[in-house]
Design an enzyme around this catalytic site. Sequence first.
Site, short mmCIF file in Angstrom:
data_model
loop_
_atom_site.label_atom_id
_atom_site.label_comp_id
_atom_site.label_asym_id
_atom_site.label_seq_id
_atom_site.Cartn_x
_atom_site.Cartn_y
_atom_site.Cartn_z
N GLU A 53 119.83 -35.46 41.64
CA GLU A 53 120.91 -34.54 41.29
C GLU A 53 122.07 -34.75 42.24
OE1 GLU A 53 118.41 -30.55 39.83
OE2 GLU A 53 119.34 -30.62 41.82
N ILE A 54 123.26 -34.81 41.71
CA ILE A 54 124.47 -34.71 42.53
C ILE A 54 125.25 -33.54 41.96
CG2 ILE A 54 126.62 -35.80 43.27
CD1 ILE A 54 125.28 -38.48 43.06
#
Length: 446
Positions: free
Chosen positions: A334-335
């Site tokens: 996840e970013i």
Amino acid sequence: MHVLLSKKIARFLLISFVFVLALMVTINHPKTKQMSEQYVTPYLPKSLQPIAKISAEEQRRIQSEQEEAELKQSLEGEAIRNATVNAIKEKIKSYGGNETTLGFMVPSYINHRGSPPKACFVSLITERDSMTQILQSIDEVQVKFNKNFAYPWVFISQGELDGMKQEMIRQAITDSMNGDPELINIKFAEIPADEWVYPEWIDENKAAESLISLANVPDGDSRAVRYQARYFAGFFWRHPVLDEFDWYWRVDPGIKLYCDIDHDLFRWMQDEGKVFGFTLSMSEAKEANEKIWDVTKKFAKDFPKFISENNFKSFITKKDSEDFNNCEFTSNFEIGNLNFYRSPAYRKFFNYIDEEGGIFYWKWSDSIIHTIGLSMLLPKDKIHFFENIGFHYDKYNNCPLNDDIWNQYNCNCDQGNDFTFRSGSCGGHYFDIMKKDKPEGWDRLP
């Protein structure tokens, strides 16, 4: 004899006088002075070099210019700050105030004189994680990306991480940055004990029954996995160690990156106005998500002001109905913008979900909670699929099918193992909704 000696002395004195006179004439000659200044002065210490004489008028002129330059710089800085504040206020107003999800996040998208995003890597370390996996994931990220950007690392552990493990982590990051201390920023923190237990409203007997009934679901019989899911869904972004950051990149122990990343992903997310980026998506087991869609629809009815008009609900529902399809953005990569989770809308959403107890009575994961929250509370164009990042976790792979991308980023993965368009993935569904062209050969995968 005495007369002869006197003549010799007189001759010596005459020669000496002539020599001294010639030497004085040579020293005072203009060309001799020029040569002296050219070849001797530069090698003198500054303290011994001649100080140029400046007239009082010239001194006043120089001082005036310096004061004018300082004033101009100060005014420019104040103007920029005022312009930034005004821009933030106007942007927040355009989104309907800072109570709205996008309005709340506005400040984190404003660049201050080109300063980099306030971003970090976040790695959660539990008792189940081995140092081999932890060090592998660090090496993957440092070599493929962070050696060029030097973003900080934050390690949040279940209990205190002992000194030896901390030193191993420090050494791994230090080695990848060639030992430059100015490029190394590492923070260690602990999960608060009260955030890794059953909340007080949970019926522990009912929770124990779900460990048995969901034993056939991956990790369905694990209490620790449920603690971790609740922590990632509703608490990691509240940890004081992350207060200084706007952006995070989740790095789980054991992940691999297959491609070089030569551009700043945090900067790209910020500049493009994105909120969340992912590489893998899949359909979660239906048994694990029992009742979560019913609770979500009830939340939307109770708090319609939080639901985005141009939301991404179509990603989490079936094409021909409003029924939940169990699609999720896999959370191992996840970013995202931390301020999304900190927003009033997501806080309200998480508390609503949490109080239902589904994390423990079924197996509502952080992936599914994040996915529903993102899909309902944000416009769909704020969510991005990174098709140019090769990624591996467990048995799942994202390997760019576009040959140009695969070659450009020096990917070392087998395109035939890409999961994006396989059965069980929600990647094809994402491409259809976003009306994105699928890469050549996507339909030839088994």
